[in-house]
Design an enzyme around this catalytic site. Structure first.
Site, PDB file in Angstrom:
ATOM      1  N   THR A 139      49.325  47.036  37.784  1.00  0.00           N
ATOM      2  CA  THR A 139      50.400  46.068  37.534  1.00  0.00           C
ATOM      3  C   THR A 139      51.120  46.316  36.219  1.00  0.00           C
ATOM      4  O   THR A 139      52.336  46.126  36.114  1.00  0.00           O
ATOM      5  CB  THR A 139      49.814  44.633  37.517  1.00  0.00           C
ATOM      6  OG1 THR A 139      49.261  44.381  38.796  1.00  0.00           O
ATOM      7  CG2 THR A 139      50.872  43.594  37.221  1.00  0.00           C
ATOM      8  N   CYS A 146      24.574  36.080  42.918  1.00  0.00           N
ATOM      9  CA  CYS A 146      24.942  35.288  41.724  1.00  0.00           C
ATOM     10  C   CYS A 146      25.437  36.246  40.652  1.00  0.00           C
ATOM     11  O   CYS A 146      24.813  37.279  40.393  1.00  0.00           O
ATOM     12  CB  CYS A 146      23.744  34.546  41.169  1.00  0.00           C
ATOM     13  SG  CYS A 146      23.022  33.389  42.309  1.00  0.00           S
TER      14      CYS A 146
HETATM   15  N1  ASP Z   1      46.832  45.429  42.530  1.00  0.00           N
HETATM   16  C1  ASP Z   1      46.910  45.714  41.128  1.00  0.00           C
HETATM   17  C2  ASP Z   1      46.041  46.923  40.835  1.00  0.00           C
HETATM   18  O1  ASP Z   1      44.856  46.806  40.781  1.00  0.00           O
HETATM   19  C3  ASP Z   1      46.469  44.532  40.339  1.00  0.00           C
HETATM   20  C4  ASP Z   1      46.575  44.690  38.837  1.00  0.00           C
HETATM   21  O2  ASP Z   1      46.772  45.736  38.285  1.00  0.00           O
HETATM   22  O3  ASP Z   1      46.399  43.663  38.163  1.00  0.00           O
HETATM   23  O4  ASP Z   1      46.552  47.998  40.675  1.00  0.00           O
END
Ligand code: ASP
Length: 365
Positions: free
Chosen positions: A33, A299
């Site tokens: 992301t 857990c």
């Molecule tokens: N789907 C993305 C990834 O893992 C999520 C992220 O980077 O926060 O590449």
């Protein structure tokens, strides 16, 4: 998969007063992301290139660090990560190990804990920081958490002890306010900026006005020799999550998967499962066929204690070894790693139930 090293990023400090003691950090951009932008048609986030990412962090130029970078040819969503990507990351680090003081890996959050765990087992005698970070919002978003994570990761990777050694000499995940041991961390939120936690091991550092290292928690083993990188992973493994009502035909079908060599069994509470004779017999059949079975708890906090209840004792008497307080991410990557090392069964079981690089606490039972 990776491209050649890019030229150094033009940090202001590099232009002003370079010197031998300036830390040299290599950024490895894999996707996630942090570097994504929105597809105009589908409106879904997609990985984008490193230039875009770095243009959005002008503050990086203020750091007193020499930074170079390398990126995956096709940056990916970390949901597509597999051992070949871990090998690519490790190859870049090994090839440039002598030239840099530390490494910052930019990575998607979804499978970050798997990559961190895998790298921790791959690098024997690691003596430099490998800091993995990413973000929940893209770096171009006004509310992004990516800028702070990246800058803090660069600072942590550059930090030294008073006697000049790297402060962090292990694989760690840096996210929001904390630095976690990589093979102890888990992504626990798909929404919060504080997306990772480590239920069974304290933070290696916390970030507020300052960067506060927890020196007691940091791996402090004096490296016993030259860096050695183990690239192999045997993917003939599976994770089986128990649930009340699980059926014999399902369990036997999974345990009889052709080629399977290792199974991580996620059990209830302190390592318990159904006491039904068919269940114990299915476990025993599998371990007698040579499948290495590891018991970890569903857990996230606490450890497997096989002798505490008879519901757990039956599992260990069937030949399933204790994974103590391993995370799911650490257990499956450790099993893949050990199965590829050419060890015999006893050795795999011995290493699986003991700590290799701080991934488990073995003193609880
Ligand atoms: N789907 C993305 C990834 O893992 C999520 C992220 O980077 O926060 O590449």
């Amino acid at each position: 998969m990776t491209q050649p090293l890019r030229t150094p990023l033009p940090t202001a400090a590099a232009a002003n007063h370079g010197g031998p003691s300036r830390p040299r950090i290599l950024i490895i951009y894999t996707g996630g992301t942090i570097g994504m932008i929105e597809n105009a048609e589908t409106r879904a986030l997609e990985p984008f290139n490193f230039n875009h990412l770095i243009e959005n962090v002008p503050k990086i130029k203020l750091l007193d660090i020499d930074i170079e970078s390398v990126e995956f040819t096709d940056p990916i969503d970390s949901s597509s990560m597999n051992p070949s990507h871990w090998q690519s990351i490790a190859r870049v680090i090994e090839d440039h190990y002598a030239d840099f003081d530390g490494f910052v890996v930019l990575h998607g959050t979804d499978t970050m804990a798997y990559t961190a765990s895998a790298l921790s087992f791959m690098f024997e005698n690691l003596d430099k920081p490998i800091i993995i970070t990413g973000s929940q919002l893209p770096i171009g978003d006004v509310r992004t958490d990516g800028e702070e994570n990246l800058i803090t990761a660069l600072q942590v990777a550059s930090a030294r002890t008073p006697d000049g050694r790297p402060m962090v000499r292990e694989v760690a995940i840096l996210f929001e306010d904390f630095l976690w041991r990589g093979n102890r961390a888990t992504k626990h939120s798909s929404d919060n900026f504080c997306a990772f936690s480590s239920e069974n091991y304290p933070a290696l550092a916390s970030f507020g006005l300052g960067i506060h290292f927890n020196r007691e928690a940091l791996l402090n083993q004096t490296s016993k020799g030259e860096l050695k990188v183990h690239y192999g992973f045997d993917t003939n493994v599976m994770m089986v999550d128990l649930f009340p009502g699980i059926q014999e035909n399902v369990v036997r079908h999974m345990f009889n998967t052709p080629g399977i060599r290792g199974i991580v069994l996620k059990t209830f509470g302190s390592g318990n499962g159904p006491s039904d004779p068919w269940f114990i017999s299915a476990l025993r059949d599998a371990t007698e066929r040579g499948i290495i079975m590891v018991n970890i708890s569903q857990c996230s906090n606490g450890s497997v204690m096989p002798g505490r209840y008879s519901a757990g004792l039956g599992i260990s008497q069937a030949g399933v070894i204790s994974g103590h307080d391993l995370t799911a991410e650490a257990s499956v990557t450790k099993l893949m790693h050990l199965l590829a090392r050419g060890f015999n069964r006893e050795q795999v079981e011995e290493y699986m139930s003991n700590s290799l690089c701080g991934e488990m606490t073995t003193t609880i039972e």
